[in-house]
Design a protein around this motif. Structure first.
Motif, PDB file in Angstrom:
ATOM      1  N   PHE A  94       0.829  -1.194   0.000  1.00  0.00           N
ATOM      2  CA  PHE A  94       0.000   0.000   0.000  1.00  0.00           C
ATOM      3  C   PHE A  94       0.868   1.251   0.000  1.00  0.00           C
ATOM      4  N   CYS A  95       0.463   2.194  -0.793  1.00  0.00           N
ATOM      5  CA  CYS A  95       1.071   3.510  -0.780  1.00  0.00           C
ATOM      6  C   CYS A  95       0.338   4.361   0.264  1.00  0.00           C
ATOM      7  N   TYR A  96       1.077   5.202   0.959  1.00  0.00           N
ATOM      8  CA  TYR A  96       0.491   6.100   1.952  1.00  0.00           C
ATOM      9  C   TYR A  96       1.188   7.449   1.847  1.00  0.00           C
ATOM     10  N   VAL A  97       0.403   8.520   1.781  1.00  0.00           N
ATOM     11  CA  VAL A  97       0.991   9.854   1.695  1.00  0.00           C
ATOM     12  C   VAL A  97       0.332  10.771   2.709  1.00  0.00           C
ATOM     13  N   ILE A  98       1.071  11.789   3.103  1.00  0.00           N
ATOM     14  CA  ILE A  98       0.542  12.819   3.983  1.00  0.00           C
ATOM     15  C   ILE A  98       0.539  14.134   3.217  1.00  0.00           C
ATOM     16  N   ALA A  99      -0.656  14.691   3.087  1.00  0.00           N
ATOM     17  CA  ALA A  99      -0.810  15.951   2.370  1.00  0.00           C
ATOM     18  C   ALA A  99      -1.998  16.699   2.985  1.00  0.00           C
ATOM     19  N   ARG A 100      -1.898  17.987   2.982  1.00  0.00           N
ATOM     20  CA  ARG A 100      -2.983  18.818   3.530  1.00  0.00           C
ATOM     21  C   ARG A 100      -3.337  18.401   4.957  1.00  0.00           C
ATOM     22  N   GLY A 101      -2.327  17.962   5.699  1.00  0.00           N
ATOM     23  CA  GLY A 101      -2.517  17.670   7.114  1.00  0.00           C
ATOM     24  C   GLY A 101      -3.180  16.347   7.453  1.00  0.00           C
ATOM     25  N   ARG A 102      -3.331  15.481   6.456  1.00  0.00           N
ATOM     26  CA  ARG A 102      -3.923  14.183   6.747  1.00  0.00           C
ATOM     27  C   ARG A 102      -3.316  13.104   5.866  1.00  0.00           C
ATOM     28  N   GLY A 103      -3.594  11.851   6.217  1.00  0.00           N
ATOM     29  CA  GLY A 103      -3.027  10.736   5.485  1.00  0.00           C
ATOM     30  C   GLY A 103      -4.018  10.118   4.516  1.00  0.00           C
ATOM     31  N   TYR A 104      -3.472   9.564   3.428  1.00  0.00           N
ATOM     32  CA  TYR A 104      -4.285   8.927   2.395  1.00  0.00           C
ATOM     33  C   TYR A 104      -3.638   7.607   2.015  1.00  0.00           C
ATOM     34  N   TRP A 105      -4.480   6.582   1.846  1.00  0.00           N
ATOM     35  CA  TRP A 105      -4.014   5.254   1.462  1.00  0.00           C
ATOM     36  C   TRP A 105      -4.371   4.948   0.020  1.00  0.00           C
ATOM     37  N   GLY A 106      -3.481   4.222  -0.643  1.00  0.00           N
ATOM     38  CA  GLY A 106      -3.799   3.672  -1.947  1.00  0.00           C
ATOM     39  C   GLY A 106      -4.609   2.406  -1.790  1.00  0.00           C
ATOM     40  N   GLN A 107      -5.012   1.835  -2.926  1.00  0.00           N
ATOM     41  CA  GLN A 107      -5.894   0.673  -2.892  1.00  0.00           C
ATOM     42  C   GLN A 107      -5.131  -0.621  -2.673  1.00  0.00           C
ATOM     43  N   GLY A 108      -3.818  -0.594  -2.853  1.00  0.00           N
ATOM     44  CA  GLY A 108      -3.000  -1.778  -2.651  1.00  0.00           C
ATOM     45  C   GLY A 108      -2.720  -2.516  -3.941  1.00  0.00           C
ATOM     46  N   THR A 109      -1.540  -3.111  -4.001  1.00  0.00           N
ATOM     47  CA  THR A 109      -1.162  -3.916  -5.152  1.00  0.00           C
ATOM     48  C   THR A 109      -0.469  -5.176  -4.638  1.00  0.00           C
TER      49      THR A 109
END
Length: 115
Positions: A94-109
């Motif tokens: 899973f990809c995970y990024v922090i932007a605009r003060g919060r975290g976001y996960w990808g769908q997974g591969t």
């Protein structure tokens, strides 16, 4: 909102290589931190590698010397080059990024290492 699209997973033989990509899109000025995590069946999700917006990296011990994380800020994309793959690397990544003060996960591969 930030959307993440992952690619590059698949089947590899032990000792082989794969390269994962995760492209971010949406409304943001900068992505502060980008990382890859993985989750094997029956196990908790774990951090594999992370990279800051200035290029500082960190890796879990089991992948040091084999995996390399990098990012292209112009493309808002993070990569994970995985070499010398082992069966124990098999997991959903899973990809995970922090932007605009919060975290976001990808769908997974899915990454499967098997002969």
């Amino acid at each position: 909102q930030v959307q993440l699209v992952e690619s590059g997973g698949g089947l590899a033989q032990p000792g082989g290589s794969l390269r994962l990509s995760c492209a971010a899109s949406g409304s943001f000025d900068i992505i502060n931190f980008m990382s890859w995590h993985r989750q094997a069946p029956g196990k908790e999700r774990e951090l594999v590698a992370g990279i800051s917006n200035v290029g500082s990296t960190n890796y879990r011990d089991s992948v040091k010397g084999r995996f390399t994380i990098s990012r292209d800020n112009a493309k808002n994309t993070v990569y994970l080059q995985m070499n010398m793959l082992k069966a124990e690397d098999t997991a959903v990544y899973f990809c995970y990024v922090i932007a605009r003060g919060r975290g976001y996960w990808g769908q997974g591969t899915q990454v499967t290492v098997s002969s």
